[in-house]
Design an enzyme around this catalytic site. Sequence first.
Site, PDB file in Angstrom:
ATOM      1  N   GLN A 144       0.110   8.470 -13.961  1.00  0.00           N
ATOM      2  CA  GLN A 144      -0.936   7.885 -12.652  1.00  0.00           C
ATOM      3  C   GLN A 144      -2.110   8.967 -12.967  1.00  0.00           C
ATOM      4  O   GLN A 144      -2.810   8.354 -11.650  1.00  0.00           O
ATOM      5  CB  GLN A 144      -0.451   8.300 -11.482  1.00  0.00           C
ATOM      6  CG  GLN A 144      -0.248   8.436 -10.121  1.00  0.00           C
ATOM      7  CD  GLN A 144      -0.336   6.819  -9.440  1.00  0.00           C
ATOM      8  OE1 GLN A 144       0.410   5.609 -10.163  1.00  0.00           O
ATOM      9  NE2 GLN A 144      -1.321   6.363  -9.013  1.00  0.00           N
ATOM     10  N   HIS A 162       2.175 -25.553  35.278  1.00  0.00           N
ATOM     11  CA  HIS A 162       2.591 -25.567  33.857  1.00  0.00           C
ATOM     12  C   HIS A 162       3.795 -26.472  34.221  1.00  0.00           C
ATOM     13  O   HIS A 162       4.047 -27.642  33.747  1.00  0.00           O
ATOM     14  CB  HIS A 162       2.959 -24.145  33.171  1.00  0.00           C
ATOM     15  CG  HIS A 162       1.911 -23.613  33.099  1.00  0.00           C
ATOM     16  ND1 HIS A 162       0.605 -23.436  33.619  1.00  0.00           N
ATOM     17  CD2 HIS A 162       1.760 -22.929  32.057  1.00  0.00           C
ATOM     18  CE1 HIS A 162       0.259 -22.350  32.525  1.00  0.00           C
ATOM     19  NE2 HIS A 162       0.659 -22.023  31.477  1.00  0.00           N
ATOM     20  N   GLU A 213       2.821   3.713  -2.417  1.00  0.00           N
ATOM     21  CA  GLU A 213       2.799   2.316  -3.505  1.00  0.00           C
ATOM     22  C   GLU A 213       3.432   1.976  -4.254  1.00  0.00           C
ATOM     23  O   GLU A 213       4.047   0.820  -4.253  1.00  0.00           O
ATOM     24  CB  GLU A 213       0.884   3.265  -3.727  1.00  0.00           C
ATOM     25  CG  GLU A 213       1.041   1.873  -4.351  1.00  0.00           C
ATOM     26  CD  GLU A 213      -0.658   2.676  -4.989  1.00  0.00           C
ATOM     27  OE1 GLU A 213      -1.089   1.125  -5.137  1.00  0.00           O
ATOM     28  OE2 GLU A 213      -1.275   2.878  -5.291  1.00  0.00           O
ATOM     29  N   HIS A 214       3.697   3.227  -4.993  1.00  0.00           N
ATOM     30  CA  HIS A 214       4.594   2.190  -5.969  1.00  0.00           C
ATOM     31  C   HIS A 214       6.290   3.662  -5.948  1.00  0.00           C
ATOM     32  O   HIS A 214       6.145   4.841  -6.394  1.00  0.00           O
ATOM     33  CB  HIS A 214       4.225   2.935  -7.513  1.00  0.00           C
ATOM     34  CG  HIS A 214       3.046   2.322  -7.587  1.00  0.00           C
ATOM     35  ND1 HIS A 214       1.588   2.722  -7.636  1.00  0.00           N
ATOM     36  CD2 HIS A 214       2.578   0.819  -8.088  1.00  0.00           C
ATOM     37  CE1 HIS A 214       0.116   1.313  -7.800  1.00  0.00           C
ATOM     38  NE2 HIS A 214       1.408   0.741  -8.397  1.00  0.00           N
ATOM     39  N   ASP A 229       1.841  -3.435 -12.784  1.00  0.00           N
ATOM     40  CA  ASP A 229      -0.083  -3.214 -11.818  1.00  0.00           C
ATOM     41  C   ASP A 229      -0.704  -3.996 -13.101  1.00  0.00           C
ATOM     42  O   ASP A 229      -1.718  -5.239 -12.457  1.00  0.00           O
ATOM     43  CB  ASP A 229      -0.658  -1.701 -12.852  1.00  0.00           C
ATOM     44  CG  ASP A 229      -0.614  -0.991 -11.822  1.00  0.00           C
ATOM     45  OD1 ASP A 229      -0.055  -0.678 -10.988  1.00  0.00           O
ATOM     46  OD2 ASP A 229      -0.776   0.132 -12.037  1.00  0.00           O
ATOM     47  N   HIS A 265      -5.376   7.636 -12.929  1.00  0.00           N
ATOM     48  CA  HIS A 265      -6.372   6.966 -11.839  1.00  0.00           C
ATOM     49  C   HIS A 265      -7.943   8.440 -11.010  1.00  0.00           C
ATOM     50  O   HIS A 265      -8.206   8.227 -10.498  1.00  0.00           O
ATOM     51  CB  HIS A 265      -5.798   6.834 -11.090  1.00  0.00           C
ATOM     52  CG  HIS A 265      -5.060   5.314 -11.122  1.00  0.00           C
ATOM     53  ND1 HIS A 265      -5.517   4.676 -11.449  1.00  0.00           N
ATOM     54  CD2 HIS A 265      -3.915   5.406 -11.276  1.00  0.00           C
ATOM     55  CE1 HIS A 265      -4.649   2.754 -11.508  1.00  0.00           C
ATOM     56  NE2 HIS A 265      -3.261   3.899 -11.878  1.00  0.00           N
ATOM     57  N   GLU A 287       7.195 -17.305  37.388  1.00  0.00           N
ATOM     58  CA  GLU A 287       5.485 -16.457  37.132  1.00  0.00           C
ATOM     59  C   GLU A 287       4.676 -17.004  37.388  1.00  0.00           C
ATOM     60  O   GLU A 287       2.956 -16.809  37.596  1.00  0.00           O
ATOM     61  CB  GLU A 287       5.357 -17.161  35.497  1.00  0.00           C
ATOM     62  CG  GLU A 287       5.729 -16.233  34.677  1.00  0.00           C
ATOM     63  CD  GLU A 287       5.539 -16.163  32.788  1.00  0.00           C
ATOM     64  OE1 GLU A 287       4.911 -17.322  32.775  1.00  0.00           O
ATOM     65  OE2 GLU A 287       6.549 -16.729  32.110  1.00  0.00           O
TER      66      GLU A 287
END
Length: 445
Positions: free
Chosen positions: A272, A435, A340-341, A376, A275, A430
């Site tokens: 990791q 309608h 994330e992981h 990945d 990165h 309403e």
Amino acid sequence: MMCALPQDGSRFLCMKIYRETDEDYDVALSRMDRRAVPDRNVRETVEKIIADVEARGDEALVDYAERFDHVHLTPDTLRVTDEELQEARAAVSDEVKAAIEASLHNIAYFSKNSMRQDWSGVNAQGCEVGERFVPYRRVGIYVPAGKAPLVSSALMTGGFALAVGVPEIVAVSPCGPDGKMNPALLYALQEAGATEIYKVGGAQAVAALALGTETIKPVEKIFGPGNRFVVEAKRQLVGAVSIDLLPGPSEVMVLADETANPAFVAADLLAQAEHGPDSVIVMVTTSSSLLEKVEEEIEKQAATLNRGAYICEVLDEHAFGFLVPTLKDGAKLANAFAPEHLVLVVNEEDEEETLAGIHTAGAIYVGNYSTVACGDFLAGPSHTLPTGGSGKSFSGIRADQFQRRTSIVRMDKAAAERSVPFVKVFAEVEGLDAHGRSLELRAES
């Protein structure tokens, strides 16, 4: 101290460790509870870039390529040519082609099983109701290419679009100062179904995909990871275009007990950190002994890596370890951090309960032999996942995000008659008598 490899054989510590007895333990825990809030300076910078691309189109893209990527392009050279694609295909080795093929095969398998399917049924009033799912017609995928050509990111975005059947897949990625893109990346984009590829990166690329320029026609939805400027551009352009999620710089959390293999854990932390300084690395464990053994393994393994000293500097600045009383406390911390992981390695008796207690992780890798690297590159699920705490609101890329949903309602006269009493009540409440009348006319006809 900096965590560079020592020359005298002495030990070093690559993680800031927090224990329950530490005075700053609660403060450190609170910092792990994250929300994906954009930085003000980034927000303002991206606002200007988007406005500039909207106003000047291709001219702005060319200027930003010169400024940020140090490459001179023209509107005519923004798009990758067929000749460049053929050259890339010829330059890529058979081994790389085989790896790309294996990854796409698994992506297709995963996509086939996760796509949403059309369905229909009949409700209580006799209306036939259902949903129809069709592929988006034109999507954009962003592929980062700053420190390295992220071939896998091309597959983990475009590969899903291909599997779902999106007819137009528009890829954008920055090129080098020589105006060329990495051959393996170009080959991967071709195999992942890209129908157009442009040498554009950054927030300006996202703006071009969303708003269009003279050369790049706008898309319906944008996918893919990027730096904080790319992510912020996606956030700002929601409405002009749909987006997948907010995937920023990569991060990992390991939640483990004494059954974890320290060599495997150390390898994941080192991978990791590879990165770079934008990474966030967190280890959470109930075992003090495991922490010590992982540190020893980091030292041992880092000495064998080409960039070991650099990786350890990243760990020194961006890696944190937490010694927690129980696995439930670890799961609570994981949900606050929304990694994330998440690598989960605990004894078999606690595995399912701990797994069930984690709600916000982008992807979970369960057991000693499950590794983020396989996720990945190869396993099948997309590695484009929420980061920075956005996992509390988003999930990772999946096949059904490339499908547009449409609901279907089909009624006959009997269904209209049975629906009138209820629709009439809603219309009266309403104040929308037209309608109610629109259904009454059908029932009375």
